[in-house]
Write an enzyme that holds these catalytic residues in place. Structure first.
Site: not given
Length: 306
Positions: A107, A231, A261
């Site tokens: 990520c 993020h 996500n």
């Protein structure tokens, strides 16, 4: 470093919270209240490379493909060990003069890749693409409520060139906590596993400190940063960070309600969507802070001027 153009791609298939209610012991209200997510996109009959190529096409537009010096793709879900996703982008777009490689920092991947791109531009390369692309549905256990509700597929990216615009960045990792977030290979037997509470604490601890240290490294005060593009993992997390920094939540841009996500793709998708909306303006001299965090555990923050 100057961002010349942004682009993103989201697969057509949408999986809503109501869809997940049919297969999981969960509800739309439960998912929204704990994550802020309402839906996510699923790359059905499409690969990570396909999505990255679509973003690359948008970034290239009518620019001479021979003017592109590098392609970096951040991903942890390539469909093949080799060739890399970046090589497929380079070949599909005819970027004959570009070097191409993938980067896996989960990520944090896009921020890591932007840092590498900045270094390449300082060596004399003139122009390049950085793309984050993920097909996380390929490593998801859709019977695991802890992870199935969180993740989606997509890709986003930027076209960059060298410029006098300053950048400030600090990258880091904490491999001792690597077991908090793990994944096998796409289509393999080891699916994503995550300790949600452990990751939450990691972000409010090490990631928060990383953001503050990066701001301290710059000539700016925290309040002088125009927007924070973090993020997109959890809306509650973004709000908590805004509160801890004593900053208005409006400065922390969010789109995870409709993307979930998307790991390395989340920040470039967010950036592209808000440029498209006119909230962020390229060549405006606005100061934005990018911060990624996730598997590894990795983290990284970068302050750039639009």
């Amino acid at each position: 470093m100057q961002i010349l153009k942004t682009a993103h791609f989201l697969p057509e298939k949408v999986l809503t919270n109501l869809d997940l209610e049919k297969t999981l012991d969960t509800t739309d209200d439960w998912i929204k209240s704990r994550t802020g997510i309402s839906l996510r996109h699923i790359g059905e009959n499409i690969t990570t490379s396909d999505m990255a190529i679509e973003v690359g096409k948008k970034l290239l537009g009518d620019i001479d493909p021979l003017s592109i010096d590098f392609v970096i793709v951040a991903t942890f879900t390539p469909e093949l060990a080799m060739p890399t996703v970046s090589c497929k982008v380079q070949g599909a777009l005819g970027l004959k003069n570009a070097c191409a490689f993938d980067l896996n920092a989960a990520c944090s991947g896009f921020v890591y890749a932007m840092n590498v791109a900045n270094g390449l531009l300082k060596t004399g390369l003139k122009k390049g693409m950085v793309i984050g692309a993920e097909k996380i549905s390929s490593v998801l256990d859709f019977h695991d409520r802890k992870t199935a509700v969180l993740f989606g597929d997509g890709a986003g990216g930027v076209l960059l060139e060298d410029s006098p615009n300053p950048t400030y960045q600090i990258m880091g990792a904490d491999g001792k906590k690597s077991e908090l977030l793990q994944s096998g290979f796409p289509e393999g037997t080891e699916k994503i596993s995550m300790d949600g509470r452990g990751i939450f604490n990691f972000v409010l601890g090490e990631v928060k400190d990383n953001i503050l240290k990066t701001v301290e490294k710059s000539p700016y005060a925290l309040e002088e940063i125009d927007y924070f593009l973090l993020h997109q993992a959890n809306l509650r997390l973004l709000k908590q960070l805004a509160h801890k920094f004593s900053l208005p939540e409006e400065k922390f841009l969010a789109n995870l309600a409709e993307t979930g996500n998307t790991s390395a793709a989340s920040i470039p998708i967010l950036l592209s969507e808000f440029v498209e909306k006119g909230v962020l303006k390229l060549f405006s001299k606005e100061k934005i802070l990018l911060s990624g965090f996730g598997g590894g555990l990795t983290y990284g923050t970068m302050i750039i001027t639009l």
